[in-house]
Motif scaffolding. Structure first.
Motif, PDB file in Angstrom:
ATOM      1  N   ALA A 163       0.849  -1.193   0.000  1.00 38.57           N
ATOM      2  CA  ALA A 163       0.000   0.000   0.000  1.00 38.57           C
ATOM      3  C   ALA A 163       0.883   1.241   0.000  1.00 38.57           C
ATOM      4  N   HIS A 164       0.461   2.261  -0.727  1.00 36.63           N
ATOM      5  CA  HIS A 164       1.184   3.522  -0.783  1.00 36.63           C
ATOM      6  C   HIS A 164       0.362   4.617  -0.106  1.00 36.63           C
ATOM      7  N   THR A 165       1.050   5.496   0.596  1.00 34.31           N
ATOM      8  CA  THR A 165       0.378   6.513   1.402  1.00 34.31           C
ATOM      9  C   THR A 165       0.984   7.889   1.166  1.00 34.31           C
ATOM     10  N   ILE A 166       0.162   8.897   1.436  1.00 32.08           N
ATOM     11  CA  ILE A 166       0.614  10.278   1.584  1.00 32.08           C
ATOM     12  C   ILE A 166       0.333  10.662   3.034  1.00 32.08           C
ATOM     13  N   VAL A 167       1.354  11.146   3.735  1.00 30.99           N
ATOM     14  CA  VAL A 167       1.193  11.588   5.120  1.00 30.99           C
ATOM     15  C   VAL A 167       1.636  13.044   5.207  1.00 30.99           C
ATOM     16  N   PHE A 212      -6.183  20.349  -3.145  1.00 30.83           N
ATOM     17  CA  PHE A 212      -6.262  20.861  -1.778  1.00 30.83           C
ATOM     18  C   PHE A 212      -5.739  22.292  -1.816  1.00 30.83           C
ATOM     19  N   ALA A 213      -6.663  23.233  -1.960  1.00 37.49           N
ATOM     20  CA  ALA A 213      -6.270  24.621  -2.172  1.00 37.49           C
ATOM     21  C   ALA A 213      -5.580  25.202  -0.949  1.00 37.49           C
ATOM     22  N   GLU A 214      -5.904  24.690   0.220  1.00 36.41           N
ATOM     23  CA  GLU A 214      -5.251  25.178   1.434  1.00 36.41           C
ATOM     24  C   GLU A 214      -5.330  24.100   2.505  1.00 36.41           C
ATOM     25  N   GLY A 215      -4.411  24.166   3.440  1.00 36.67           N
ATOM     26  CA  GLY A 215      -4.455  23.280   4.590  1.00 36.67           C
ATOM     27  C   GLY A 215      -3.594  22.045   4.515  1.00 36.67           C
ATOM     28  N   ALA A 216      -2.941  21.814   3.357  1.00 36.16           N
ATOM     29  CA  ALA A 216      -2.079  20.627   3.264  1.00 36.16           C
ATOM     30  C   ALA A 216      -0.708  20.864   3.868  1.00 36.16           C
ATOM     31  N   GLY A 217      -0.372  22.102   4.156  1.00 34.07           N
ATOM     32  CA  GLY A 217       0.867  22.401   4.859  1.00 34.07           C
ATOM     33  C   GLY A 217       2.073  22.503   3.953  1.00 34.07           C
ATOM     34  N   THR A 218       3.239  22.449   4.563  1.00 32.81           N
ATOM     35  CA  THR A 218       4.497  22.702   3.855  1.00 32.81           C
ATOM     36  C   THR A 218       5.365  21.461   3.714  1.00 32.81           C
ATOM     37  N   GLY A 219       4.814  20.291   3.986  1.00 37.24           N
ATOM     38  CA  GLY A 219       5.612  19.083   3.812  1.00 37.24           C
ATOM     39  C   GLY A 219       4.765  17.840   3.889  1.00 37.24           C
ATOM     40  N   LEU A 220       5.265  16.759   3.255  1.00 42.38           N
ATOM     41  CA  LEU A 220       4.574  15.478   3.292  1.00 42.38           C
ATOM     42  C   LEU A 220       5.565  14.361   2.997  1.00 42.38           C
ATOM     43  N   THR A 221       5.101  13.120   3.248  1.00 37.86           N
ATOM     44  CA  THR A 221       5.871  11.928   2.910  1.00 37.86           C
ATOM     45  C   THR A 221       5.031  11.043   2.005  1.00 37.86           C
ATOM     46  N   TYR A 222       5.634  10.613   0.909  1.00 39.56           N
ATOM     47  CA  TYR A 222       5.019   9.654  -0.013  1.00 39.56           C
ATOM     48  C   TYR A 222       5.781   8.352   0.175  1.00 39.56           C
ATOM     49  N   ALA A 223       5.064   7.280   0.540  1.00 34.63           N
ATOM     50  CA  ALA A 223       5.765   6.070   0.952  1.00 34.63           C
ATOM     51  C   ALA A 223       5.008   4.810   0.578  1.00 34.63           C
ATOM     52  N   GLY A 227       8.301   0.060   3.099  1.00 30.06           N
ATOM     53  CA  GLY A 227       9.270   0.145   2.008  1.00 30.06           C
ATOM     54  C   GLY A 227       9.842   1.534   1.880  1.00 30.06           C
ATOM     55  N   PRO A 228      10.239   1.926   0.664  1.00 26.13           N
ATOM     56  CA  PRO A 228      10.879   3.227   0.464  1.00 26.13           C
ATOM     57  C   PRO A 228       9.910   4.383   0.667  1.00 26.13           C
ATOM     58  N   GLU A 229      10.477   5.536   0.971  1.00 27.31           N
ATOM     59  CA  GLU A 229       9.676   6.739   1.138  1.00 27.31           C
ATOM     60  C   GLU A 229      10.429   7.943   0.606  1.00 27.31           C
ATOM     61  N   LEU A 230       9.653   8.916   0.147  1.00 26.89           N
ATOM     62  CA  LEU A 230      10.175  10.202  -0.300  1.00 26.89           C
ATOM     63  C   LEU A 230       9.601  11.279   0.612  1.00 26.89           C
TER      64      LEU A 230
END
Length: 294
Positions: A163-167, A212-223, A227-230
């Motif tokens: 499974a792949h996620t955005i956090v 997401f026009a606003e509220g997603a913030g200034t950083g995230l992790t795609y993973a 396993g690997p993550e960016l």
């Protein structure tokens, strides 16, 4: 190591990662770790021919592909003209390169301003930073939008079957909007995030991008789970979109400053959501950093 270039490509590298950039659109063409894994989408036109286009002077579509500037109509294709323009290589060394696009008679026929758009790719360890500087060389305020549209592999290399996620770094649950006919439907929809986490599925993109026009913030992790993550950080990019086309094996992570026009509104460029209006003689900078696995 030294930067390498030929008529079609510039390569920067260190002992951790390497990047190749084309002068067409100043667009990144590969993003590899030292073990040969490429984390960037390969541009297969059967799905989507893009890889990492720069969006300027608009993000998204305009009504009838026309923008109004200073009371006059100008033709403007989706995401603007920078991604279809050839940039000049202005500087390069082992770990960075800067491409520039300056206004010309061709650009002024569709966007009546004098400008310089400089796109820099730089690497430091396992981090890649892509920045865009927009300089207003006109004698009056210059409206524009600026965005990044980078496609990363899904599944990530080494994350097949997971499974792949955005956090989101801020743990937020930002409201989502969708497109209707390529334009923003301003009706807010329930957030797909729960306590900042979104587990991705291909059917999420059956109705085009998630914006997401606003509220997603200034950083995230795609993973990939287990396993690997960016890891990403964003500078002066308040809007975020996630997009995939035709169940393609990639995910576009798109930080923007500016969005498509809203449905039912005018084609006036300055009235588009989150448009930047840059004073004469000033420069604005936008950037994101992606940290690859070691």
């Amino acid at each position: 190591m030294s930067a390498a270039s030929d008529d079609t490509m510039t390569r920067i590298a260190n002992d951790r990662i390497s990047v190749e950039i084309s002068p067409l659109g100043a667009e990144m063409q590969s993003l590899k770790t030292a073990d040969g894994r490429n984390f960037l989408w390969n541009g297969d036109a059967a799905f989507w021919a893009g890889r990492s286009p720069i969006l300027f002077p608009i993000v998204g579509k305009a009504p009838s592909d026309t923008v109004m500037i200073e009371g006059k109509p100008y033709p403007m294709a989706q995401h603007g003209f920078a991604r279809r323009s050839t940039f000049a290589l202005a500087a390069s060394d082992e770990t960075s390169c800067r491409f520039e696009l300056a206004s010309s008679d061709t650009t002024r026929s569709v966007y009546p301003f004098d400008f310089r758009l400089a796109v820099t790719h730089s690497i430091d360890g396992s981090k890649l930073t892509i920045s865009a500087e927009v300089e207003n060389r006109s004698d009056r305020p210059m409206p524009f939008g600026l965005g990044f549209h980078t496609a990363f592999l899904w599944p990530l290399p080494g994350g097949e079957g997971q499974a792949h996620t955005i956090v989101l770094d801020n743990g937020g649950e930002p409201a989502m909007t969708r497109l209707s006919g390529g334009l923003i439907d301003p009706t807010p929809l329930a957030s797909p995030f729960t306590s900042g986490k979104l587990t991705l599925s291909h059917d999420m993109f059956d109705e085009d991008a998630m914006i997401f026009a606003e509220g997603a913030g200034t950083g995230l992790t795609y993973a990939a789970e287990g396993g690997p993550e960016l890891k990403f950080s964003f500078d002066n990019l308040p809007n975020l979109a996630l997009w995939q086309k035709l169940n393609g094996p990639f995910l576009c992570i798109e930080p923007w400053h500016g969005t498509a026009a809203q449905n039912g509104t005018s084609a006036d460029l300055e009235s588009r959501p989150y448009t930047v209006t840059l004073p004469a003689g000033q420069t604005a900078r936008f950037a994101f950093t992606a940290e690859l696995p070691g």
